[in-house]
Design a protein around this motif. Structure first.
Motif, short mmCIF file in Angstrom:
data_model
loop_
_atom_site.label_atom_id
_atom_site.label_comp_id
_atom_site.label_asym_id
_atom_site.label_seq_id
_atom_site.Cartn_x
_atom_site.Cartn_y
_atom_site.Cartn_z
N TRP A 270 37.16 22.73 70.46
CA TRP A 270 38.52 22.25 70.21
C TRP A 270 38.56 20.92 69.47
CZ3 TRP A 270 41.03 26.41 70.57
CH2 TRP A 270 40.79 27.33 71.59
N PRO A 271 37.75 19.92 69.85
CA PRO A 271 37.82 18.65 69.11
C PRO A 271 37.52 18.79 67.63
CG PRO A 271 36.68 18.34 71.21
CD PRO A 271 36.84 19.82 71.01
N VAL A 272 36.61 19.70 67.28
CA VAL A 272 36.29 19.91 65.86
C VAL A 272 37.41 20.68 65.17
CG1 VAL A 272 34.61 20.84 64.23
CG2 VAL A 272 33.83 19.88 66.39
N LEU A 273 37.94 21.70 65.84
CA LEU A 273 39.05 22.45 65.25
C LEU A 273 40.25 21.55 64.97
CD1 LEU A 273 38.93 25.76 67.35
CD2 LEU A 273 38.34 25.50 64.94
N GLU A 274 40.46 20.55 65.82
CA GLU A 274 41.59 19.66 65.62
C GLU A 274 41.46 18.82 64.34
OE1 GLU A 274 42.14 17.34 69.15
OE2 GLU A 274 43.39 18.87 70.10
N THR A 275 40.23 18.68 63.84
CA THR A 275 40.03 17.91 62.60
C THR A 275 40.30 18.76 61.36
OG1 THR A 275 37.67 18.45 62.29
CG2 THR A 275 38.20 16.62 63.77
N ALA A 276 40.49 20.07 61.53
CA ALA A 276 40.58 20.98 60.39
C ALA A 276 41.96 20.96 59.76
CB ALA A 276 40.25 22.40 60.84
N ASP A 277 41.97 21.03 58.45
CA ASP A 277 43.20 21.35 57.72
C ASP A 277 43.35 22.86 57.60
OD1 ASP A 277 43.95 18.62 57.12
OD2 ASP A 277 42.31 18.61 55.67
N VAL A 278 42.24 23.56 57.60
CA VAL A 278 42.23 25.02 57.56
C VAL A 278 40.90 25.49 58.15
CG1 VAL A 278 41.32 25.06 55.21
CG2 VAL A 278 42.52 27.07 56.08
N VAL A 279 40.94 26.64 58.81
CA VAL A 279 39.74 27.25 59.40
C VAL A 279 39.39 28.50 58.61
CG1 VAL A 279 38.75 28.34 61.45
CG2 VAL A 279 40.24 26.34 61.70
N ALA A 280 38.11 28.65 58.29
CA ALA A 280 37.63 29.83 57.57
C ALA A 280 36.78 30.70 58.48
CB ALA A 280 36.81 29.40 56.35
N VAL A 281 37.01 32.00 58.42
CA VAL A 281 36.18 32.98 59.14
C VAL A 281 35.73 34.01 58.09
CG1 VAL A 281 35.99 34.54 61.10
CG2 VAL A 281 37.59 32.62 61.20
N PRO A 282 34.66 33.72 57.35
CA PRO A 282 34.29 34.53 56.19
C PRO A 282 33.29 35.66 56.49
CG PRO A 282 32.97 32.54 56.23
CD PRO A 282 33.83 32.50 57.46
#
Length: 384
Positions: A270-282
């Protein structure tokens, strides 16, 4: 209440491992006694014990990619009788009323459970469709001994029934229940159309997860004068160290150098996801996609491959964007679209939060699995 013996192939804390934890918590909450057998020790063991399960480490065969050949499966067959007999004795000694096998990589546990006179519930998390039909048939053949089968997506069901159609009447789709963050996530960062873009990816460092694809996509964005960066959370699967070396070499090249971080295994994310502007699942293949649901819970806009379970999780244009797999240019275009239209990105993220809570709740998943276990226990004479 009953005693449930669970066989699981991995002591790690990735997708199917974490899903097992939710299954165990549901069964314990319903009053069952849960005993878990793991082939090796690892971080999953204390998590299961903290939940209330009894955990034992004992060696047993786990199918790995190196064994998924005609010769490998033949070799496994030569040892089937001895290991099945040993696991049958273990199942009886455990006092179990039902055996639950988690993933199809445990070839002898369904046979051992039935040989012990117990109903077997098999939970399938795989949708391997690229192997030769003969290999896929051999991989899934032990499921013929299962009393009931749960698959985590329609894609996984289709893949299984394409080689073993006779299992249709025993197979049920139950989407994973994925826990959200323990507290409301930080709001999505406000950014302008020309602001830097931070992309996050969570997943094992393996070719099927497509880490190389997102690296190339970020490189394309940077060549187009966008200040894009990438953070990757995940460790390498044993045997794929060569892939991690390739990724790090690519990230060190001039167009990406200094703009890619490999954090290794991270939990919680969660702490890393909160830094994201967008998440990629490629991903190139993905039976379900827990990481996509986690991005939705975190309120982050999401771009995922249009493959298998991901196409069931993400509604294109409503809760995220879907792009063709293995196409860095398409991924870069979608990431660039969200970067250029912050309002659209925020709208997708907000709708995704609501959708994830409604469709992939842990509470609903646990209740469904408890009901299926009860039904399987009630029908101990199910054909196999």
């Amino acid at each position: 209440m009953s005693t449930i013996l669970v066989a699981h192939p991995s002591p790690d804390l990735y997708g199917s491992d974490l899903q097992l934890v939710e299954t165990v918590r549901g069964l314990l909450g319903a009053g069952h006694t849960v005993k878990v057998a793991l082939p090796t020790d690892g971080p999953l063991r204390p998590v299961l014990r903290a939940a209330g399960a009894q955990v034992a480490v004992t060696p047993f065969t786990v199918l790995r990619k190196a064994l998924l050949t005609a010769g490998g499966l033949t070799s496994l067959g030569l040892h089937a009788a001895g290991e099945t007999s040993r696991l049958r004795r273990l199942a009886r000694a455990s006092g179990a009323d039902l055996v639950l096998t988690n993933t199809v990589t445990l070839p002898w546990w369904p046979l051992a459970g039935r040989a012990a006179g117990l109903p077997v519930l098999a939970h399938v998390h795989e949708a391997e469709s690229t192997q030769h039909r003969l290999i896929r048939s051999g991989l899934n053949a032990p499921l013929l001994a299962a009393s009931r089968i749960v698959v985590n997506s329609s894609a996984a069901q289709e893949t299984l029934l394409s080689v073993l159609p006779r299992l249709a009447s025993r197979t049920t789709v139950v989407h994973n229940g994925v826990a959200g963050p323990p507290s409301p996530p930080a709001p999505l960062r406000r950014r302008g159309a020309d602001s830097p873009l931070h992309v996050v990816m969570v997943g094992r460092l393996s070719p099927r997860k497509g880490v190389d694809v997102v690296l190339e996509a970020v490189a394309l964005l940077r060549r187009g004068s966008m200040d894009a960066s990438l953070t990757v959370c995940g460790s390498v699967f044993p045997g794929y160290e060569w892939y991690e070396e390739e990724l790090r070499r690519r990230a060190a090249q001039q167009d990406l150098a200094g703009h890619v971080r490999f954090l290794g295994y991270v939990h919680p994310t969660w702490p890393v996801l909160e830094t994201a502007d967008v998440v990629a699942v490629p991903s190139r293949a993905e039976p379900f996609g827990n990481t996509a649901v986690e991005a939705m819970h975190a309120g982050r806009p999401l771009v995922a491959s249009r493959v298998q379970g991901l196409a069931e999780v993400v509604t294109d244009g409503e809760t995220g964007l879907l792009v063709p797999p293995e196409e860095p240019a398409a991924l870069a275009q979608a990431l660039g679209d969200l970067a250029a239209h912050p309002g659209k990105a925020a709208r997708l993220a907000q709708q995704a939060v609501q959708d994830a809570a409604a469709r992939f709740s842990v509470e609903g998943y646990r209740a469904t699995m408890v009901d299926i276990v009860a039904e399987t226990l009630a029908d101990r004479d199910a054909p196999a």
